[in-house]
Motif scaffolding. Sequence first.
Motif, PDB file in Angstrom:
ATOM      1  N   PHE A  90       0.823  -1.203   0.000  1.00 40.60           N
ATOM      2  CA  PHE A  90       0.000   0.000   0.000  1.00 40.60           C
ATOM      3  C   PHE A  90       0.862   1.260   0.000  1.00 40.60           C
ATOM      4  O   PHE A  90       0.358   2.362  -0.062  1.00 40.60           O
ATOM      5  CB  PHE A  90      -0.913   0.039   1.243  1.00 40.60           C
ATOM      6  CG  PHE A  90      -2.015  -0.972   1.191  1.00 40.60           C
ATOM      7  CD1 PHE A  90      -3.054  -0.839   0.289  1.00 40.60           C
ATOM      8  CD2 PHE A  90      -2.021  -2.047   2.050  1.00 40.60           C
ATOM      9  CE1 PHE A  90      -4.091  -1.759   0.249  1.00 40.60           C
ATOM     10  CE2 PHE A  90      -3.048  -2.970   2.012  1.00 40.60           C
ATOM     11  CZ  PHE A  90      -4.087  -2.827   1.107  1.00 40.60           C
ATOM     12  N   LYS A  91       2.154   1.086   0.102  1.00 39.88           N
ATOM     13  CA  LYS A  91       3.077   2.211   0.222  1.00 39.88           C
ATOM     14  C   LYS A  91       3.333   2.851  -1.139  1.00 39.88           C
ATOM     15  O   LYS A  91       4.200   2.445  -1.889  1.00 39.88           O
ATOM     16  CB  LYS A  91       4.384   1.746   0.859  1.00 39.88           C
ATOM     17  CG  LYS A  91       4.185   1.210   2.261  1.00 39.88           C
ATOM     18  CD  LYS A  91       5.469   0.693   2.833  1.00 39.88           C
ATOM     19  CE  LYS A  91       5.225   0.142   4.223  1.00 39.88           C
ATOM     20  NZ  LYS A  91       6.423  -0.436   4.782  1.00 39.88           N
ATOM     21  N   ILE A  92       2.558   3.872  -1.435  1.00 37.64           N
ATOM     22  CA  ILE A  92       2.664   4.551  -2.714  1.00 37.64           C
ATOM     23  C   ILE A  92       4.049   5.163  -2.900  1.00 37.64           C
ATOM     24  O   ILE A  92       4.579   5.212  -4.006  1.00 37.64           O
ATOM     25  CB  ILE A  92       1.557   5.617  -2.857  1.00 37.64           C
ATOM     26  CG1 ILE A  92       0.199   4.927  -2.952  1.00 37.64           C
ATOM     27  CG2 ILE A  92       1.788   6.501  -4.058  1.00 37.64           C
ATOM     28  CD1 ILE A  92      -0.970   5.867  -2.954  1.00 37.64           C
ATOM     29  N   HIS A  93       4.669   5.572  -1.819  1.00 42.18           N
ATOM     30  CA  HIS A  93       5.989   6.200  -1.927  1.00 42.18           C
ATOM     31  C   HIS A  93       7.011   5.257  -2.549  1.00 42.18           C
ATOM     32  O   HIS A  93       7.987   5.711  -3.162  1.00 42.18           O
ATOM     33  CB  HIS A  93       6.453   6.682  -0.548  1.00 42.18           C
ATOM     34  CG  HIS A  93       7.553   7.688  -0.617  1.00 42.18           C
ATOM     35  ND1 HIS A  93       7.347   9.013  -0.929  1.00 42.18           N
ATOM     36  CD2 HIS A  93       8.891   7.557  -0.455  1.00 42.18           C
ATOM     37  CE1 HIS A  93       8.497   9.644  -0.942  1.00 42.18           C
ATOM     38  NE2 HIS A  93       9.449   8.793  -0.664  1.00 42.18           N
ATOM     39  N   ALA A  94       6.792   3.962  -2.433  1.00 41.35           N
ATOM     40  CA  ALA A  94       7.713   2.994  -3.037  1.00 41.35           C
ATOM     41  C   ALA A  94       7.796   3.187  -4.543  1.00 41.35           C
ATOM     42  O   ALA A  94       8.824   2.911  -5.158  1.00 41.35           O
ATOM     43  CB  ALA A  94       7.284   1.572  -2.707  1.00 41.35           C
ATOM     44  N   SER A  95       6.731   3.688  -5.148  1.00 44.62           N
ATOM     45  CA  SER A  95       6.764   3.910  -6.595  1.00 44.62           C
ATOM     46  C   SER A  95       7.740   5.027  -6.967  1.00 44.62           C
ATOM     47  O   SER A  95       8.316   5.016  -8.052  1.00 44.62           O
ATOM     48  CB  SER A  95       5.374   4.223  -7.133  1.00 44.62           C
ATOM     49  OG  SER A  95       4.907   5.440  -6.616  1.00 44.62           O
ATOM     50  N   ARG A  96       7.937   5.994  -6.077  1.00 41.79           N
ATOM     51  CA  ARG A  96       8.933   7.043  -6.328  1.00 41.79           C
ATOM     52  C   ARG A  96      10.322   6.432  -6.408  1.00 41.79           C
ATOM     53  O   ARG A  96      11.130   6.811  -7.254  1.00 41.79           O
ATOM     54  CB  ARG A  96       8.923   8.099  -5.214  1.00 41.79           C
ATOM     55  CG  ARG A  96       7.828   9.109  -5.331  1.00 41.79           C
ATOM     56  CD  ARG A  96       7.852  10.090  -4.161  1.00 41.79           C
ATOM     57  NE  ARG A  96       9.063  10.869  -4.022  1.00 41.79           N
ATOM     58  CZ  ARG A  96       9.287  12.032  -4.644  1.00 41.79           C
ATOM     59  NH1 ARG A  96       8.388  12.534  -5.446  1.00 41.79           N
ATOM     60  NH2 ARG A  96      10.411  12.693  -4.440  1.00 41.79           N
ATOM     61  N   HIS A  97      10.585   5.471  -5.544  1.00 37.34           N
ATOM     62  CA  HIS A  97      11.879   4.794  -5.550  1.00 37.34           C
ATOM     63  C   HIS A  97      12.072   4.043  -6.866  1.00 37.34           C
ATOM     64  O   HIS A  97      13.116   4.143  -7.502  1.00 37.34           O
ATOM     65  CB  HIS A  97      11.995   3.830  -4.381  1.00 37.34           C
ATOM     66  CG  HIS A  97      11.821   4.475  -3.050  1.00 37.34           C
ATOM     67  ND1 HIS A  97      11.643   3.741  -1.904  1.00 37.34           N
ATOM     68  CD2 HIS A  97      11.769   5.769  -2.668  1.00 37.34           C
ATOM     69  CE1 HIS A  97      11.498   4.560  -0.879  1.00 37.34           C
ATOM     70  NE2 HIS A  97      11.570   5.793  -1.317  1.00 37.34           N
ATOM     71  N   THR A  98      11.049   3.292  -7.256  1.00 41.09           N
ATOM     72  CA  THR A  98      11.108   2.536  -8.504  1.00 41.09           C
ATOM     73  C   THR A  98      11.307   3.470  -9.688  1.00 41.09           C
ATOM     74  O   THR A  98      12.119   3.212 -10.581  1.00 41.09           O
ATOM     75  CB  THR A  98       9.825   1.710  -8.683  1.00 41.09           C
ATOM     76  OG1 THR A  98       9.669   0.848  -7.552  1.00 41.09           O
ATOM     77  CG2 THR A  98       9.863   0.883  -9.955  1.00 41.09           C
ATOM     78  N   PHE A  99      10.565   4.577  -9.696  1.00 41.77           N
ATOM     79  CA  PHE A  99      10.668   5.558 -10.768  1.00 41.77           C
ATOM     80  C   PHE A  99      12.070   6.150 -10.844  1.00 41.77           C
ATOM     81  O   PHE A  99      12.666   6.240 -11.927  1.00 41.77           O
ATOM     82  CB  PHE A  99       9.625   6.657 -10.550  1.00 41.77           C
ATOM     83  CG  PHE A  99       9.667   7.757 -11.558  1.00 41.77           C
ATOM     84  CD1 PHE A  99       9.186   7.550 -12.841  1.00 41.77           C
ATOM     85  CD2 PHE A  99      10.175   8.996 -11.223  1.00 41.77           C
ATOM     86  CE1 PHE A  99       9.212   8.574 -13.786  1.00 41.77           C
ATOM     87  CE2 PHE A  99      10.206  10.029 -12.155  1.00 41.77           C
ATOM     88  CZ  PHE A  99       9.728   9.814 -13.433  1.00 41.77           C
TER      89      PHE A  99
END
Length: 78
Positions: free
Chosen positions: A17-26
């Motif tokens: 559920f941690k949307i911030h993880a997508s910033r890392h992936t990006f």
Amino acid sequence: MHASALRKIWYKRLGTFKIHASRHTFAVGMEEAGARLSDIGARLGHNSLQTTRLYMTRLHSAENPFAAKLEANFGIQQ
């Protein structure tokens, strides 16, 4: 789109559920695609290059250089 709807999508696709993880992936994806640190920082909304440099350093510090060998030793396939 409402944040709770995004969380559901993230959970379905990424298992979190941690949307911030997508910033890392990006950020890492941009780096792997050859983007300059300044380009990554601009996309992330950082005000200074030092912030982006620190951000990327922290992301890479979590990497395990032995991960591929461990996966092979334990028969884990992705």
